[in-house]
Design a protein around this motif. Structure first.
Motif: not given
Length: 239
Positions: A117, A120, A158, A206
């Protein structure tokens, strides 16, 4: 002339963190499981917790009011220290999680690579903005403890979300299962327990609060049965 504390601070944090990672027996055990193909997302979550706690411990040792100018965490310090260290945690855990994902794919005959991923950055920025909001760092020192572990765990979540969405959009029917853990687990975590098949996966699956140790696991493919792997025989069976 004001001394720039960041170079020494970052060097000390990175040195001690790397040493902690190298000597961690738990990480060594999980790495062995990854290499022999028996690791699952349960091990990925354990790996993330261990890495997050290692970074949080080094923050506690080196980032304190007495090591900061005027006892305050200024933005230019927070950004230059937290950005690289948290991004490094993301890289470490994303690589491990995607390796495990790829093994799970192969175990059910899917020739798909595990997808890492993206970082973030919003979560990193949120941590940075929170620690610079107070005049005295000691009032917000807790932000660099459990929230760091939580951030690192979120990399595993993620990874699952990214791969579930990719496989689901490719026409497969991947499933995820969330199980509540705690002593006892909170009502919200209990409410999120269950098995979900893409695309009917609530966003809350999540998410996790501080000190949440719930486990999110992933079952690739499109079988109508959830399949679990025996870690010793590597055989898969329906639930």
């Amino acid at each position: 002339m004001v001394t720039d504390v960041v170079p020494e601070l970052l060097e000390n944090i990175q040195r001690d963190f790397n040493a902690a990672i190298r000597r961690s027996v738990k990480l060594q055990r999980i790495q062995e499981m990854i290499e022999n193909g028996t690791a699952t997302y349960k091990q990925a979550n354990e790996y993330a917790i261990e890495v997050g706690e290692a970074l949080a411990r080094t923050f506690q040792v080196y980032i304190k009011s007495e090591t900061l100018p005027d006892g305050k965490m200024y933005y230019n310090i927070a950004e230059r220290v937290l950005n690289p260290t948290l991004r490094n945690n993301h890289i470490i855990v994303a690589q491990v999680s995607s390796q495990i994902q790829e093994q799970l794919n192969r175990s059910v005959g899917l020739g798909l690579r595990g997808i890492e991923p993206p970082v973030n950055q919003l979560r990193i920025d949120s941590i940075i903005n929170r620690v610079v909001a107070e005049e005295e760092f000691d009032k917000v020192a807790w932000i660099l403890q459990e929230p760091i572990v939580n951030f690192t765990q979120s990399v595993v979540d993620d990874t699952i979300k990214t791969n579930v969405e990719f496989q689901g959009e490719s026409g497969l029917g991947p499933r995820i299962m969330r199980s509540a853990h705690g002593n006892p687990p909170c009502d919200w975590c209990r409410s999120m327990e269950g098995v979900y098949k893409y695309p009917d996966v609530p966003e809350g699956v999540y998410k996790r609060h501080d000190r949440c140790r719930c486990v999110v696991e992933y079952y690739p493919g499109d079988s109508e049965e959830i399949r679990r792997q025996n870690v010793w025989s590597k055989e898969w069976s329906g639930n």
